[in-house]
Design a protein around this motif. Structure first.
Motif, PDB file in Angstrom:
ATOM      1  N   ILE A  45       0.842  -1.205   0.000  1.00  0.00           N
ATOM      2  CA  ILE A  45       0.000   0.000   0.000  1.00  0.00           C
ATOM      3  C   ILE A  45       0.872   1.248   0.000  1.00  0.00           C
ATOM      4  N   VAL A  46       1.914   1.266   0.835  1.00  0.00           N
ATOM      5  CA  VAL A  46       2.818   2.422   0.894  1.00  0.00           C
ATOM      6  C   VAL A  46       3.492   2.640  -0.455  1.00  0.00           C
ATOM      7  N   ALA A  47       4.046   1.564  -1.034  1.00  0.00           N
ATOM      8  CA  ALA A  47       4.777   1.692  -2.290  1.00  0.00           C
ATOM      9  C   ALA A  47       3.873   2.148  -3.429  1.00  0.00           C
ATOM     10  N   GLU A  48       2.667   1.597  -3.506  1.00  0.00           N
ATOM     11  CA  GLU A  48       1.779   1.956  -4.611  1.00  0.00           C
ATOM     12  C   GLU A  48       1.199   3.364  -4.434  1.00  0.00           C
ATOM     13  N   ALA A  49       0.996   3.780  -3.186  1.00  0.00           N
ATOM     14  CA  ALA A  49       0.544   5.158  -2.962  1.00  0.00           C
ATOM     15  C   ALA A  49       1.615   6.143  -3.407  1.00  0.00           C
ATOM     16  N   PHE A  50       2.866   5.872  -3.088  1.00  0.00           N
ATOM     17  CA  PHE A  50       3.961   6.723  -3.549  1.00  0.00           C
ATOM     18  C   PHE A  50       4.074   6.680  -5.073  1.00  0.00           C
ATOM     19  N   ALA A  51       3.928   5.488  -5.656  1.00  0.00           N
ATOM     20  CA  ALA A  51       4.060   5.357  -7.111  1.00  0.00           C
ATOM     21  C   ALA A  51       3.045   6.218  -7.847  1.00  0.00           C
ATOM     22  N   LEU A  52       1.850   6.359  -7.288  1.00  0.00           N
ATOM     23  CA  LEU A  52       0.828   7.210  -7.903  1.00  0.00           C
ATOM     24  C   LEU A  52       1.244   8.678  -7.921  1.00  0.00           C
ATOM     25  N   VAL A  57       9.850   3.675  -3.947  1.00  0.00           N
ATOM     26  CA  VAL A  57      10.303   3.335  -2.599  1.00  0.00           C
ATOM     27  C   VAL A  57      11.481   2.375  -2.671  1.00  0.00           C
ATOM     28  N   GLN A  58      12.525   2.691  -1.921  1.00  0.00           N
ATOM     29  CA  GLN A  58      13.652   1.790  -1.711  1.00  0.00           C
ATOM     30  C   GLN A  58      13.542   1.267  -0.272  1.00  0.00           C
ATOM     31  N   TRP A  59      13.258  -0.038  -0.118  1.00  0.00           N
ATOM     32  CA  TRP A  59      13.043  -0.625   1.203  1.00  0.00           C
ATOM     33  C   TRP A  59      14.339  -1.148   1.801  1.00  0.00           C
ATOM     34  N   GLU A  60      14.482  -1.007   3.100  1.00  0.00           N
ATOM     35  CA  GLU A  60      15.546  -1.653   3.869  1.00  0.00           C
ATOM     36  C   GLU A  60      14.909  -2.329   5.073  1.00  0.00           C
ATOM     37  N   PHE A  61      15.301  -3.571   5.333  1.00  0.00           N
ATOM     38  CA  PHE A  61      14.734  -4.320   6.451  1.00  0.00           C
ATOM     39  C   PHE A  61      15.754  -4.452   7.578  1.00  0.00           C
ATOM     40  N   ASP A 203      -6.228   0.098  16.624  1.00  0.00           N
ATOM     41  CA  ASP A 203      -5.428   1.259  16.246  1.00  0.00           C
ATOM     42  C   ASP A 203      -5.249   1.322  14.732  1.00  0.00           C
ATOM     43  N   SER A 204      -4.865   2.495  14.274  1.00  0.00           N
ATOM     44  CA  SER A 204      -4.408   2.656  12.899  1.00  0.00           C
ATOM     45  C   SER A 204      -2.885   2.692  12.901  1.00  0.00           C
ATOM     46  N   LEU A 205      -2.316   2.209  11.810  1.00  0.00           N
ATOM     47  CA  LEU A 205      -0.860   2.192  11.638  1.00  0.00           C
ATOM     48  C   LEU A 205      -0.497   3.117  10.484  1.00  0.00           C
ATOM     49  N   HIS A 206       0.657   3.776  10.602  1.00  0.00           N
ATOM     50  CA  HIS A 206       0.981   4.901   9.736  1.00  0.00           C
ATOM     51  C   HIS A 206       2.403   4.830   9.190  1.00  0.00           C
ATOM     52  N   LEU A 207       2.603   5.502   8.089  1.00  0.00           N
ATOM     53  CA  LEU A 207       3.947   5.790   7.585  1.00  0.00           C
ATOM     54  C   LEU A 207       4.515   6.958   8.383  1.00  0.00           C
ATOM     55  N   LEU A 208       5.782   6.847   8.764  1.00  0.00           N
ATOM     56  CA  LEU A 208       6.490   7.937   9.438  1.00  0.00           C
ATOM     57  C   LEU A 208       7.573   8.471   8.514  1.00  0.00           C
ATOM     58  N   ASN A 216      10.485  16.536   3.632  1.00  0.00           N
ATOM     59  CA  ASN A 216       9.591  15.448   4.011  1.00  0.00           C
ATOM     60  C   ASN A 216       8.160  15.901   4.303  1.00  0.00           C
ATOM     61  N   ALA A 217       7.986  17.152   4.696  1.00  0.00           N
ATOM     62  CA  ALA A 217       6.620  17.641   4.924  1.00  0.00           C
ATOM     63  C   ALA A 217       5.832  17.625   3.614  1.00  0.00           C
ATOM     64  N   GLU A 218       6.455  18.115   2.553  1.00  0.00           N
ATOM     65  CA  GLU A 218       5.802  18.115   1.235  1.00  0.00           C
ATOM     66  C   GLU A 218       5.654  16.693   0.713  1.00  0.00           C
ATOM     67  N   LEU A 219       6.657  15.845   0.987  1.00  0.00           N
ATOM     68  CA  LEU A 219       6.591  14.453   0.542  1.00  0.00           C
ATOM     69  C   LEU A 219       5.430  13.724   1.218  1.00  0.00           C
ATOM     70  N   MET A 220       5.189  14.036   2.483  1.00  0.00           N
ATOM     71  CA  MET A 220       4.075  13.401   3.181  1.00  0.00           C
ATOM     72  C   MET A 220       2.739  13.828   2.583  1.00  0.00           C
ATOM     73  N   GLN A 221       2.629  15.067   2.181  1.00  0.00           N
ATOM     74  CA  GLN A 221       1.407  15.521   1.528  1.00  0.00           C
ATOM     75  C   GLN A 221       1.161  14.733   0.242  1.00  0.00           C
ATOM     76  N   ARG A 222       2.217  14.524  -0.507  1.00  0.00           N
ATOM     77  CA  ARG A 222       2.094  13.746  -1.745  1.00  0.00           C
ATOM     78  C   ARG A 222       1.697  12.310  -1.438  1.00  0.00           C
ATOM     79  N   PHE A 223       2.314  11.736  -0.396  1.00  0.00           N
ATOM     80  CA  PHE A 223       1.960  10.360  -0.034  1.00  0.00           C
ATOM     81  C   PHE A 223       0.485  10.257   0.325  1.00  0.00           C
ATOM     82  N   ASN A 224       0.008  11.170   1.140  1.00  0.00           N
ATOM     83  CA  ASN A 224      -1.396  11.129   1.541  1.00  0.00           C
ATOM     84  C   ASN A 224      -2.332  11.255   0.338  1.00  0.00           C
TER      85      ASN A 224
END
Length: 251
Positions: A45-52, A57-61, A203-208, A216-224
């Motif tokens: 969900i996170v990756a596809e929301a950003f892709a839109l 997204v580059q993931w690290e575990f 609870d709801s879980l969120h991207l930080l 990152n403030a502007e990036l979060m707006q784009r993600f939302n």
């Protein structure tokens, strides 16, 4: 002419790099996991929301504590997915909800069980997973010694101790619990367990996204915006439905 070409290449390369976000992640199947399809449904969900929004997204575990610390310090752009709280709001931009989580009290079917308040859990043998927060009332009662809680290394261990009769109750996210039961346990073992319909916490879980990272403030707006687009398309509901195991445990 050659100078202009080199400049265009450099500018294009910078634009491409700016459209990537580095996020940390951890292991919490089926929501998150390095070897899961799409790295888990929450990661998808996170990756596809950003892709839109044209962001890759580059993931690290990493272990959870390290994932959060790296994001908090701005060593990575952010981390997925987490509970929101006032302390995190000081260090992160917090997204709209990505997924919902509900913790329920699992028990053996032969052990008749009902509860309405945390006080009703007194005297019962309870286990929990280390580092997990099961809600203010539960945590306060545990800290005060009103509840006897053994903290274990993981949810699978808790379910196994429940089956072995070493504990009476084990709180676990219902989707995570069912995924574990279908992946790691037999049908006969599953049939010995149930869960109470009243959630211990929901609870709801969120991207930080770190406040230490410029932009990152502007990036979060784009993600939302991308998240809302994805949700409106029906794909979020579809992806969450795909991970639901048959809820055959009776209440």
């Amino acid at each position: 002419m050659r100078y202009a070409f080199v400049l265009l290449v450099l500018l294009f390369g910078s634009a491409q790099a700016a459209e990537q976000v580095r996020l940390t992640n951890g292991e919490w199947p089926p929501y998150l996991g390095e070897t899961l399809p799409h790295h888990g449904v929450a990661s998808r969900i996170v990756a596809e929301a950003f892709a839109l929004q044209g962001v890759e997204v580059q993931w690290e575990f990493h272990p959870w504590a390290r994932s959060l610390k790296m994001a908090e310090q701005g060593l990575r752009d952010g981390s997925a997915v987490w509970l929101a709280n006032p302390e995190r709001e000081q260090r992160f931009h917090i997204s709209e909800p990505v997924v919902e989580s509900g913790y329920y009290l699992f028990h053996r079917k032969i052990h008749a069980f009902d509860w309405s308040d945390v006080e009703d859990l007194r005297g019962l043998r309870i286990a929990g997973t280390r580092g997990y927060d099961y809600g203010e009332a539960f945590e306060r009662a545990e800290a005060a010694g009103e509840l006897k809680v053994v903290r274990l290394t993981g949810d699978e261990q808790g379910l196994r101790q429940l089956l072995a009769g070493r504990i009476d109750l084990f709180p676990v996210d219902k989707v995570v619990g069912f995924d574990l039961l279908y992946q790691k346990f037999s049908a006969a073992e599953r049939q010995r367990l149930s869960f109470h319909r009243k959630p211990l916490r929901s609870d709801s879980l969120h991207l930080l996204l770190s406040r230490e990272v410029p932009g990152n403030a502007e990036l979060m707006q784009r993600f939302n915006r991308g998240l809302n687009q994805l949700r409106d398309s029906g794909k979020v509901s579809q992806y969450l439905l795909e991970i639901q195991q048959p809820l055959s445990l009776s209440h």
